[in-house]
Design a protein around this motif. Structure first.
Motif, short mmCIF file in Angstrom:
data_model
loop_
_atom_site.label_atom_id
_atom_site.label_comp_id
_atom_site.label_asym_id
_atom_site.label_seq_id
_atom_site.Cartn_x
_atom_site.Cartn_y
_atom_site.Cartn_z
N LEU A 37 0.85 -1.19 0.00
CA LEU A 37 0.00 0.00 0.00
C LEU A 37 0.88 1.24 0.00
CD1 LEU A 37 0.06 1.18 3.14
CD2 LEU A 37 -1.45 -0.74 3.50
N VAL A 38 0.32 2.31 -0.47
CA VAL A 38 1.03 3.59 -0.42
C VAL A 38 0.77 4.16 0.95
CG1 VAL A 38 1.26 5.87 -1.41
CG2 VAL A 38 0.78 3.94 -2.88
N GLN A 39 1.79 4.13 1.79
CA GLN A 39 1.54 4.52 3.16
C GLN A 39 1.62 6.02 3.34
OE1 GLN A 39 4.34 3.37 6.15
NE2 GLN A 39 2.70 2.76 7.52
N LYS A 40 2.56 6.64 2.68
CA LYS A 40 2.67 8.09 2.80
C LYS A 40 3.32 8.65 1.56
CE LYS A 40 7.10 8.53 5.05
NZ LYS A 40 7.79 9.41 5.95
N ASP A 41 3.22 9.93 1.41
CA ASP A 41 3.93 10.55 0.31
C ASP A 41 5.06 11.39 0.88
OD1 ASP A 41 2.20 12.32 1.49
OD2 ASP A 41 1.90 13.49 -0.32
N TRP A 42 6.08 11.56 0.12
CA TRP A 42 7.15 12.44 0.55
C TRP A 42 7.47 13.39 -0.60
CZ3 TRP A 42 11.85 12.03 -2.11
CH2 TRP A 42 12.02 10.86 -2.87
N THR A 43 7.90 14.55 -0.22
CA THR A 43 8.13 15.59 -1.22
C THR A 43 9.62 15.70 -1.47
OG1 THR A 43 6.19 16.69 -0.40
CG2 THR A 43 7.64 17.99 -1.78
N ASN A 44 9.96 15.74 -2.71
CA ASN A 44 11.36 15.86 -3.12
C ASN A 44 11.72 17.35 -3.12
OD1 ASN A 44 13.74 15.91 -4.48
ND2 ASN A 44 13.00 14.84 -6.30
N PHE A 45 12.58 17.74 -2.17
CA PHE A 45 12.88 19.17 -2.02
C PHE A 45 14.15 19.59 -2.75
CE2 PHE A 45 9.74 18.97 1.33
CZ PHE A 45 9.12 20.20 1.19
N THR A 46 14.57 18.84 -3.76
CA THR A 46 15.77 19.26 -4.47
C THR A 46 15.51 20.59 -5.20
OG1 THR A 46 15.10 17.90 -6.32
CG2 THR A 46 16.75 16.97 -4.84
N GLN A 47 16.59 21.27 -5.45
CA GLN A 47 16.53 22.58 -6.08
C GLN A 47 15.98 22.49 -7.51
OE1 GLN A 47 18.59 25.54 -4.79
NE2 GLN A 47 17.42 26.63 -6.29
N GLY A 48 15.08 23.37 -7.86
CA GLY A 48 14.65 23.49 -9.25
C GLY A 48 15.59 24.42 -9.99
N THR A 49 15.52 24.43 -11.29
CA THR A 49 16.39 25.31 -12.08
C THR A 49 16.01 26.77 -11.85
OG1 THR A 49 16.09 23.62 -13.73
CG2 THR A 49 17.38 25.52 -14.39
N LEU A 50 17.00 27.63 -11.70
CA LEU A 50 16.71 29.05 -11.54
C LEU A 50 16.53 29.67 -12.93
CD1 LEU A 50 18.97 30.35 -8.66
CD2 LEU A 50 16.77 29.22 -8.58
N LEU A 51 15.38 30.24 -13.16
CA LEU A 51 15.08 30.82 -14.47
C LEU A 51 15.15 32.33 -14.38
CD1 LEU A 51 11.87 28.68 -15.02
CD2 LEU A 51 14.12 28.18 -15.92
N GLU A 52 15.85 32.91 -15.34
CA GLU A 52 15.99 34.36 -15.39
C GLU A 52 14.68 34.95 -15.92
OE1 GLU A 52 19.55 35.88 -15.45
OE2 GLU A 52 18.34 37.61 -14.87
N THR A 53 14.08 35.86 -15.18
CA THR A 53 12.85 36.49 -15.67
C THR A 53 13.07 37.97 -15.92
OG1 THR A 53 12.08 37.07 -13.47
CG2 THR A 53 11.45 34.90 -14.30
N GLY A 54 14.05 38.57 -15.27
CA GLY A 54 14.28 39.99 -15.42
C GLY A 54 13.28 40.82 -14.66
#
Lengths: 248, 263
Positions: free
Chosen positions: A65-82
């Motif tokens: 069974l799926v007992q719990k979920d966990w969140t992957n907190f790795t860094q996302g890519t930093l996008l330049e928006t200006g």
């Protein structure tokens, strides 16, 4: 229900939940500050199984069974928006915002100066400074944020952004809008090595290719489990028919 | 599985919005003074799934909650006010703002709108107007017989009259800026109006203490749409759409499998 069907059905159920989590990840592949969810599989031991375990016999009813979920907190890519209202964090840590129902944590730095002069998110939640109070700015002037998190207007420092590390990220639950709620017992500490980048935004950390591969896996596992159910049904049918033959 | 269908559906809708936005950016890649928009997304609410049996086993570890998200939604598409390229036109009434700020334009309804598109022309009364005939505010009037119109970096407009050597001043162009220009409301025709999100305008002379940019005469500011970047966004958006549609297909197939169990 015979054990094979019950176990396979439990597996099928967990795969649908995995699919749900996967669907949410893929839907949010373009959501800034989104952190991917994964599931932890575990086994459910029924009472029979535990009894069997004690007596050193093969187990009867253990179900995935799926007992719990966990969140992957790795860094996302930093996008330049200006866009000067966009702020990204380079390492661990969260921005803290004040809502009517308490504090929320987020990695999405879409900030603006509200009408009252408070620095706030797009949803209108006040962004907290390092003193735990909302940052009050002059709405007529643009603001700059230094890598250390100092907010200034026209070269005059106004305050520092509060960037907190959480002792264990398991204490965070998602609240939608890329906000997280921290459990009241959790401890926080100011983030030390995290730099604040103005004009950038952290992209979602979902890898669409990886997610699609996983999707295929889930689909095939589900198919196999469904086959198992069918075989179990066949076996049951055979047993009944054979017994009937002997009897007749 | 119905959950996964709708979740993936929301992802497809979000990516559609993204493509709509990219299409508008690309359509305006040659519009002088145009500022691109970038779509932003948020995750939707989370459903707490109670797991039957998980907590009941005496030896099982305490089960943490299982939260399943319900998809994504487009939250905003803010305007990105990066500087566009300068295009030389040699037209004395073509102006660019080098730095932050907006020209103030009087709309026919009397309200002020703001623009970065500095393609002005004198109308029959000599007032500087936009291509739509809306007047620059504060008004700058140049007599029809004026020669060699010069607009300085600080916005001072001067001209000489035939037979005179001394230049005359027609006024000074004033610029406006906002605390959060990304929150401005687009009216179309390159015009913006302030909102609660953008804050109220701060008006001042070009290059002044308010941090406003300076004016360059004889240039136009090109659209700040980066075509290459938009194409990359288009590809990623298309792939994300595809991935979401795969989820819909997978959920459908799994549903079929369930139906086959009881065949």
């Amino acid at each position: 229900m015979d054990p094979i069907t019950a176990i396979a059905a439990s597996g099928m159920r967990s795969r649908t939940e995995t699919l749900d989590a996967l669907a949410n990840n893929i839907a949010n592949a373009g959501t800034a500050g989104y952190k991917a969810d994964s599931e932890s599989y575990n086994l459910y031991f029924g009472q029979d199984a535990w009894d069997a375990y004690d007596e050193n016999r093969p187990m009867g009813a253990e179900m995935p069974l799926v007992q719990k979920d966990w969140t992957n907190f790795t860094q996302g890519t930093l996008l330049e928006t200006g866009n000067m209202g966009d702020v990204a964090l380079t390492s661990e840590g969260f921005f803290v915002v004040q809502t009517a129902s308490g504090l929320l944590y987020t990695r999405t730095g879409h900030f603006r100066i509200g009408k009252s002069g408070k620095l706030e998110t797009l949803d209108g939640y006040a962004v907290l400074g390092s003193n735990g109070k909302a940052l009050q700015l002059d709405p007529t002037k643009p603001f700059t944020i230094s890598p250390s998190g100092q907010v200034s207007q026209e070269n005059a420092a106004v305050g520092n952004l509060q960037i907190l590390n959480v002792d264990t990220v398991d204490n965070l639950t998602k609240r939608g809008g890329t906000y997280f709620m921290l459990s009241p017992t959790a401890k926080t500490s100011p983030a030390k090595d995290t730099q604040v980048m103005q004009g950038k935004i952290e992209g979602s950390n979902v890898e669409p290719t990886q997610a699609t591969v996983k999707l295929v896996g889930v689909l095939r596992q589900f198919e196999a489990l469904q086959k198992a159910v069918r075989i179990a049904t066949e076996m049951g049918k055979e047993a009944v028919e054979q017994v009937a033959k002997v009897g007749g | 599985m119905i959950r996964a269908l709708y979740t993936a559906g929301s992802g497809m809708t979000a990516q559609q919005t993204n493509v709509d936005n990219i299409a508008n950016n690309l359509a305006n890649s040659n519009t002088a003074g145009f500022k691109m928009r970038r779509a932003q997304f948020q995750d939707l609410l989370y459903q707490n799934v109670s797991q039957p049996g998980a907590a009941s086993g005496s030896q099982t570890t305490a089960a943490a909650g299982l939260q399943l998200g319900l998809g994504a939604k487009p939250s905003a598409n803010e305007i990105i006010f990066t500087q566009g390229d300068f295009q030389q036109t040699n037209n004395p009434y073509d102006l660019v703002i080098q730095g932050a700020g907006f020209f103030q334009i009087q709309q026919p309804n009397g309200q002020i709108a703001y623009t970065r598109a500095g393609a002005f022309q004198p109308d029959r009364n000599g007032n500087l107007v936009t291509q739509d005939g809306n007047q620059l505010t504060p008004p700058i009037t140049i007599p029809p017989q004026a020669q060699s119109v010069t607009i300085a970096a600080d916005g001072t407009v001067s001209f000489t009259l035939p037979g005179q050597t001394a230049a005359q001043t027609a006024g000074q162009i004033q610029l406006a800026n906002f605390a959060n220009p990304g929150g401005l409301n687009s009216l179309g025709k390159n015009l913006f109006t302030p909102t609660d999100a953008s804050g109220d305008p701060t008006v001042g002379p070009p290059g002044g203490q308010e941090g406003l940019g300076t004016i360059q005469q004889g240039y136009l500011e090109s659209s700040n749409v980066n075509v290459v970047e938009e194409f990359i966004n288009l590809i990623t958006s298309q792939r994300a759409y595809e991935a979401n549609s795969k989820v819909v297909k997978a959920a459908d197939e799994m549903y079929q499998q369930v139906n086959q169990v009881v065949s």
